[in-house]
Design a protein around this motif. Structure first.
Motif, PDB file in Angstrom:
ATOM      1  N   ILE A  21       0.835  -1.211   0.000  1.00  0.00           N
ATOM      2  CA  ILE A  21       0.000   0.000   0.000  1.00  0.00           C
ATOM      3  C   ILE A  21       0.870   1.263   0.000  1.00  0.00           C
ATOM      4  CG2 ILE A  21      -1.699   1.347   1.299  1.00  0.00           C
ATOM      5  CD1 ILE A  21      -2.991  -0.984  -0.173  1.00  0.00           C
ATOM      6  N   PRO A  22       1.842   1.414   0.906  1.00  0.00           N
ATOM      7  CA  PRO A  22       2.694   2.613   0.829  1.00  0.00           C
ATOM      8  C   PRO A  22       3.528   2.685  -0.462  1.00  0.00           C
ATOM      9  CG  PRO A  22       2.829   1.652   3.004  1.00  0.00           C
ATOM     10  CD  PRO A  22       2.101   0.662   2.147  1.00  0.00           C
ATOM     11  N   ALA A  52      -1.919  -4.879  -4.629  1.00  0.00           N
ATOM     12  CA  ALA A  52      -2.175  -4.284  -3.312  1.00  0.00           C
ATOM     13  C   ALA A  52      -3.661  -4.368  -2.976  1.00  0.00           C
ATOM     14  CB  ALA A  52      -1.703  -2.829  -3.285  1.00  0.00           C
ATOM     15  N   LEU A  53      -4.504  -4.064  -3.944  1.00  0.00           N
ATOM     16  CA  LEU A  53      -5.954  -4.121  -3.731  1.00  0.00           C
ATOM     17  C   LEU A  53      -6.404  -5.533  -3.378  1.00  0.00           C
ATOM     18  CD1 LEU A  53      -8.840  -2.943  -3.882  1.00  0.00           C
ATOM     19  CD2 LEU A  53      -8.765  -3.341  -6.360  1.00  0.00           C
ATOM     20  N   VAL A  54      -5.946  -6.520  -4.097  1.00  0.00           N
ATOM     21  CA  VAL A  54      -6.341  -7.911  -3.840  1.00  0.00           C
ATOM     22  C   VAL A  54      -5.820  -8.388  -2.486  1.00  0.00           C
ATOM     23  CG1 VAL A  54      -5.995 -10.289  -4.634  1.00  0.00           C
ATOM     24  CG2 VAL A  54      -6.603  -8.508  -6.273  1.00  0.00           C
ATOM     25  N   GLY A  85     -11.665  -0.649   7.125  1.00  0.00           N
ATOM     26  CA  GLY A  85     -11.718   0.617   6.395  1.00  0.00           C
ATOM     27  C   GLY A  85     -10.644   0.790   5.344  1.00  0.00           C
ATOM     28  N   LEU A  86      -9.744  -0.168   5.171  1.00  0.00           N
ATOM     29  CA  LEU A  86      -8.646  -0.005   4.222  1.00  0.00           C
ATOM     30  C   LEU A  86      -9.053  -0.281   2.774  1.00  0.00           C
ATOM     31  CD1 LEU A  86      -5.677   0.701   3.816  1.00  0.00           C
ATOM     32  CD2 LEU A  86      -5.124  -1.707   4.246  1.00  0.00           C
ATOM     33  N   LEU A  91      -8.861   0.593  -3.145  1.00  0.00           N
ATOM     34  CA  LEU A  91      -9.610   0.728  -4.398  1.00  0.00           C
ATOM     35  C   LEU A  91      -9.323   2.087  -5.036  1.00  0.00           C
ATOM     36  CD1 LEU A  91     -11.658  -0.436  -6.382  1.00  0.00           C
ATOM     37  CD2 LEU A  91     -13.467   0.510  -4.939  1.00  0.00           C
ATOM     38  N   GLY A  92      -9.272   3.136  -4.236  1.00  0.00           N
ATOM     39  CA  GLY A  92      -8.940   4.463  -4.750  1.00  0.00           C
ATOM     40  C   GLY A  92      -7.555   4.500  -5.368  1.00  0.00           C
ATOM     41  N   LEU A  93      -6.580   3.856  -4.719  1.00  0.00           N
ATOM     42  CA  LEU A  93      -5.232   3.779  -5.286  1.00  0.00           C
ATOM     43  C   LEU A  93      -5.255   3.085  -6.642  1.00  0.00           C
ATOM     44  CD1 LEU A  93      -3.046   2.773  -2.184  1.00  0.00           C
ATOM     45  CD2 LEU A  93      -3.035   4.977  -3.375  1.00  0.00           C
TER      46      LEU A  93
END
Length: 170
Positions: A21-22, A52-54, A85-86, A91-93
């Motif tokens: 994620i980072p 990252a999303l998966v 909440g992540l 998804l936005g990323l």
């Protein structure tokens, strides 16, 4: 997937999320604000964001399994609530990474080539850059908060504040 080599899979999968994620956030911001970086990253940017999303729901699902196998604790519940909440941040990323990649591959390599960059593209780049910064910052802060709460939940009663064996001089 509940156990990997005898360990709860959550404690292993969480490392994927904490790294990806980072890393995705950093790559997204670089690509959104610096078109040359976006061209260099190419399809790697949305692919990284997809992995990252998966990884988020896989880790969350493994965490839910682990939550059912540990003592009921307010710190564990708080960690689980934060972890839920992540997914919107991830998804936005991914969406923004796909947009940055797609628009970057359609743009000419340098201004003035192939008709040049239109003035209307600048406001779009600014909006995408600001959104990328906001979502990247939100995702990284959320990962930090989730990780901090998970560490507190895992370690709050698991260590001694005094050195073991200190009375014999070791």
């Amino acid at each position: 997937m509940s156990l990997i080599n005898g360990l709860p899979s959550h404690v292993l999968l969480v490392h994927v999320v904490v790294v990806l994620i980072p890393l995705t956030a950093l790559a997204l911001v670089a690509a959104a604000l610096w078109p040359r970086a976006g061209r260099r990253l190419g399809p790697l940017l949305p692919l990284l964001a997809l992995v990252a999303l998966v990884s988020v729901p896989l880790t969350t699902h493994a965490g839910e399994w682990l939550e059912r196998h540990v003592d009921d604790d307010a710190l564990v519940r708080r960690h689980a609530e934060l972890g839920d909440g992540l997914l919107p941040w991830a998804l936005g990323l991914f969406v923004l990474a796909a947009v940055v990649w797609w628009t970057g591959r359609r743009a000419p390599a340098e201004p003035g080539q192939g008709g040049g960059t239109r003035w209307s593209a600048l406001p779009v780049r600014i909006v995408v850059g600001v959104l990328s910064l906001a979502v990247a910052a939100g995702a990284v802060v959320d990962v930090y908060r989730i990780g901090d709460s998970g560490a507190k939940a895992a370690w709050h009663d698991a260590y001694s504040k005094t050195v073991k064996g200190a009375e014999d001089g070791s």
